[in-house]
Design a protein around this motif. Structure first.
Motif, mmCIF file in Angstrom:
data_model
loop_
_atom_site.group_PDB
_atom_site.id
_atom_site.type_symbol
_atom_site.label_atom_id
_atom_site.label_comp_id
_atom_site.label_asym_id
_atom_site.label_seq_id
_atom_site.Cartn_x
_atom_site.Cartn_y
_atom_site.Cartn_z
ATOM 1 N N GLU A 141 5.681 -50.773 12.690
ATOM 2 C CA GLU A 141 6.660 -50.244 13.644
ATOM 3 C C GLU A 141 7.162 -48.860 13.246
ATOM 4 N N SER A 142 6.463 -48.197 12.336
ATOM 5 C CA SER A 142 6.812 -46.827 11.976
ATOM 6 C C SER A 142 6.715 -45.926 13.202
ATOM 7 N N ASP A 143 7.449 -44.814 13.168
ATOM 8 C CA ASP A 143 7.278 -43.850 14.248
ATOM 9 C C ASP A 143 7.468 -42.427 13.749
ATOM 10 N N LEU A 144 6.951 -41.502 14.536
ATOM 11 C CA LEU A 144 7.070 -40.068 14.288
ATOM 12 C C LEU A 144 7.747 -39.455 15.500
ATOM 13 N N ASN A 145 8.841 -38.733 15.280
ATOM 14 C CA ASN A 145 9.524 -38.110 16.404
ATOM 15 C C ASN A 145 10.010 -36.717 16.013
ATOM 16 N N VAL A 146 10.238 -35.900 17.015
ATOM 17 C CA VAL A 146 10.673 -34.522 16.819
ATOM 18 C C VAL A 146 12.037 -34.340 17.478
ATOM 19 N N TYR A 147 12.922 -33.651 16.770
ATOM 20 C CA TYR A 147 14.299 -33.459 17.241
ATOM 21 C C TYR A 147 14.746 -32.026 17.024
ATOM 22 N N ASP A 148 15.755 -31.643 17.786
ATOM 23 C CA ASP A 148 16.587 -30.503 17.415
ATOM 24 C C ASP A 148 17.802 -31.073 16.701
ATOM 25 N N VAL A 149 18.098 -30.537 15.523
ATOM 26 C CA VAL A 149 19.278 -30.987 14.792
ATOM 27 C C VAL A 149 20.461 -30.136 15.255
ATOM 28 N N ILE A 150 21.594 -30.777 15.511
ATOM 29 C CA ILE A 150 22.755 -30.023 15.994
ATOM 30 C C ILE A 150 23.951 -30.124 15.043
ATOM 31 N N TYR A 151 23.820 -30.921 13.969
ATOM 32 C CA TYR A 151 24.927 -30.980 12.999
ATOM 33 C C TYR A 151 24.429 -31.552 11.680
ATOM 34 N N TYR A 152 24.832 -30.893 10.595
ATOM 35 C CA TYR A 152 24.592 -31.368 9.234
ATOM 36 C C TYR A 152 25.952 -31.595 8.577
ATOM 37 N N ALA A 153 26.030 -32.612 7.716
ATOM 38 C CA ALA A 153 27.259 -32.831 6.952
ATOM 39 C C ALA A 153 26.939 -33.534 5.639
ATOM 40 N N GLY A 154 27.699 -33.184 4.608
ATOM 41 C CA GLY A 154 27.540 -33.839 3.318
ATOM 42 C C GLY A 154 26.311 -33.376 2.565
ATOM 43 N N ASP A 155 25.665 -34.309 1.895
ATOM 44 C CA ASP A 155 24.555 -34.013 0.985
ATOM 45 C C ASP A 155 23.502 -33.121 1.624
ATOM 46 N N CYS A 156 23.099 -33.405 2.850
ATOM 47 C CA CYS A 156 22.021 -32.641 3.491
ATOM 48 C C CYS A 156 22.428 -31.211 3.820
ATOM 49 N N ASN A 157 23.720 -30.922 3.790
ATOM 50 C CA ASN A 157 24.207 -29.579 4.107
ATOM 51 C C ASN A 157 24.468 -28.743 2.854
ATOM 52 N N ALA A 158 24.282 -29.337 1.687
ATOM 53 C CA ALA A 158 24.606 -28.662 0.420
ATOM 54 C C ALA A 158 23.413 -27.873 -0.093
ATOM 55 N N GLY A 159 23.618 -26.568 -0.324
ATOM 56 C CA GLY A 159 22.535 -25.743 -0.839
ATOM 57 C C GLY A 159 21.429 -25.576 0.183
ATOM 58 N N SER A 160 20.181 -25.824 -0.222
ATOM 59 C CA SER A 160 19.049 -25.700 0.698
ATOM 60 C C SER A 160 19.087 -26.824 1.727
ATOM 61 N N LYS A 161 18.638 -26.519 2.928
ATOM 62 C CA LYS A 161 18.785 -27.440 4.044
ATOM 63 C C LYS A 161 17.504 -28.233 4.333
ATOM 64 N N THR A 162 17.693 -29.507 4.572
ATOM 65 C CA THR A 162 16.600 -30.411 4.916
ATOM 66 C C THR A 162 16.042 -30.058 6.290
ATOM 67 N N ILE A 163 14.714 -30.117 6.439
ATOM 68 C CA ILE A 163 14.094 -29.835 7.729
ATOM 69 C C ILE A 163 13.266 -31.010 8.251
ATOM 70 N N ALA A 164 13.294 -32.128 7.538
ATOM 71 C CA ALA A 164 12.621 -33.342 8.008
ATOM 72 C C ALA A 164 13.248 -34.537 7.294
ATOM 73 N N ILE A 165 13.144 -35.690 7.929
ATOM 74 C CA ILE A 165 13.788 -36.904 7.418
ATOM 75 C C ILE A 165 12.770 -38.024 7.387
#
Length: 543
Positions: free
Chosen positions: A285-309
């Motif tokens: 049941e895995s899936d692959l999807n594409v998004y526009d991110v509209i808000y980062y907060a906490g760990d993912c916003n610290a320093g370099s930014k994540t571009i995939a999850i």
């Protein structure tokens, strides 16, 4: 006497001037560091959302802001954060907000605010004065939980405190806001996920909410929230950090990726390693999807930014349902255009410069996340989890696996004719240029160590050389051979749980060598941004 007095005064004045000059230099250096984060506004086409969905987003932002406050508590501490308000240097204050504290995540976590020493390896998860002997002697098995902190009781002895107790006050605010969000949610899957996640955040039991998230297939809005990654725990690699992403689905790009989900079991068997390190794959049941991110907060916003999850991290979920890989397309495009393309123009030889393109970059990043779910989940010898077997080496080796196996998947799918918008040469050249981008985040944490192990292995095995102009020339045939042998080594290290080897190899090869450092210095002198920082929120979205 008068002459001597003048001399003494002159020396004092010179010392004062020298001190001011030094401070001015430090301020200029910090301002340059701030400027290395290019500003980017997070937005998307909200017309695809219903009225209630648009009303939901500001509530989710408020919940994300609670995660942000919690992360400050975990990483830097509330008292330390309050001290930032007293800073008078605007550059220092701005950089502290980017780094979420006093330590430079992109420069081996060196302190840049006066009065702060080395970052505590265990952040605020453990008492700073806790010894390894104390930790081992504590009989409470929950000391190794992802969702507990260690504190001292009134007698100075160690005690274990669950997250939902330690952070009860802020979580109560989150809980109230979650109630509002659940009422606004129209999609049944999103409503169920928010309901289960609300319970999880108040109990530290995330299993049911992770299952609900895996089942959420149709919602146009996605909301990643909670304590998730364990990169900040430098002592035991156990404690997870709070974070949040708010995402809006790109239906067209998601549909284009959907076909690859059914191919994952086959791709698992194609991995270039001993068959015992690639067992039959569960989790259909895995899936692959594409998004526009509209808000980062906490760990993912610290320093370099994540571009995939790639989540959930729970291996029980992987076995039962697989994982979800979320590609953050607008953030990827910002990094490609602002950072990677200028680096490629500076360092890739003229004949291969056009091989660096967004489609190859997108595929490499996308299949990096897919690769996290491939390979082995338990050691073949003791049948223990890889996280347990490799301890504080796990994160770096797992990121290295995702790096190189993601490249393998991209090139394999190109070879099979399944990816048609870029070539194998595009994939290899873009990948190597991409390391020059990402290694600038520093080699002191998991991603940085992984980058350097990969870069050094490829270099040592002839994947690239330099021409007379000092530019990189990628040998596709040698790069492909090095990719396969490096992937095989990583999968063996994980499969056998080779902790001692992993530690020694990373110590020797997970470092920036002098020739690469010269390249990084040249990149900086050309004022190419290191990363991006976000203008985000209700106003940026026009809500």
């Amino acid at each position: 006497m008068k002459k001597l007095l003048i001399t003494v005064m002159s020396l004092a004045m010179l010392a004062t001037v020298g001190c001011k000059n030094k401070n001015a230099e430090q301020n200029m250096e910090l301002q340059q560091k701030v400027d290395e984060f290019a500003e980017f506004t997070l937005t998307t086409d909200l017309s695809v959302l219903s009225e209630k969905e648009r009303q939901l987003i500001p509530v989710l932002i408020q919940i994300a802001d609670v995660m942000d406050e919690l992360y400050w508590d975990q990483y830097f501490g509330a008292e330390n954060r309050a001290s930032l308000d007293t800073l008078t240097d605007p550059a220092m204050k701005a950089y502290a907000n980017i780094m979420y504290g006093a330590w430079d995540r992109l420069d081996e976590e060196k302190p840049f605010i006066p009065g702060y020493g080395e970052r505590p390896a265990g952040c605020n998860f453990y008492p700073v004065d806790m010894t390894a002997e104390e930790f081992e002697a504590l009989p409470d098995p929950e000391k190794k939980s992802q969702y507990t902190v260690l504190r001292r009781d009134e007698n100075g002895a160690l005690k274990v405190v669950p997250y939902h107790v330690e952070y009860a006050e802020k979580l109560a605010t989150m809980d109230s806001l979650m109630g509002v969000a659940i009422e606004l949610a129209e999609d049944a899957g999103l409503k169920n996920y928010l309901t289960e996640r609300r319970k999880a955040l108040m109990t530290d039991d995330y299993y049911q909410s992770d299952l609900a998230w895996m089942d959420m297939k149709q919602s146009k809005i996605d909301f990643v929230v909670g304590p998730i990654e364990n990169y900040d725990d430098g002592l035991y690699g156990a404690k997870t950090s709070y974070e949040s992403f708010i995402l809006v689905k790109d239906e067209k790009w998601s549909n284009d990726l959907a076909k690859f989900v059914g191919m994952l079991p086959m791709l698992q068997q194609e991995l270039p390693c001993d068959p015992k390190y690639k067992p039959a794959m569960a989790g259909a049941e895995s899936d692959l999807n594409v998004y526009d991110v509209i808000y980062y907060a906490g760990d993912c916003n610290a320093g370099s930014k994540t571009i995939a999850i790639n989540l959930p991290n729970d291996e029980r979920i992987h076995q039962q349902k697989g994982a979800r890989r979320l590609q953050l397309k607008n953030a990827m495009q910002a990094k490609f255009e602002t950072i990677l393309q200028p680096i490629a123009n500076l360092f890739i030889c003229d004949d291969q410069k056009d091989n660096v393109n967004f489609n190859a970059f997108f595929s490499n990043v996308c299949f990096h996340e897919v690769a996290h779910g491939l390979g082995i989940k338990e050691t073949v010898t003791k049948h223990e989890s890889l996280r347990e077997a490799l301890g504080n080496q796990y994160s770096a080796w797992e990121e290295a696996k995702a790096d190189i196996c993601g490249l393998f998947l991209t090139t394999k799918l190109i070879e099979m004719g399944e990816i048609t918008n870029c070539t194998k040469e595009d994939a290899f050249v873009t990948f190597i240029a991409g390391i020059l981008r990402s290694v600038r985040f520093g080699a002191s944490e998991a991603h940085g160590i992984a980058n350097m192990m990969c870069f050094n292995y490829l270099q040592d095995n002839g994947a690239f050389t330099r021409n007379a102009d000092g530019k990189y020339v990628i040998d596709v045939e040698k790069a492909e051979a090095a990719m396969k042998s490096w992937a095989a080594l990583i999968l063996e290290v994980e499969g056998e749980g080779k902790y001692d080897f992993a530690k020694q190899y990373a110590a020797e090869n997970g470092k920036i060598r002098p020739d690469l450092q010269k390249d990084l210095d040249l990149i900086r002198s050309n004022n190419i941004p290191k990363d991006i920082r976000y203008n985000q929120g209700v106003k940026a979205l026009g809500l």
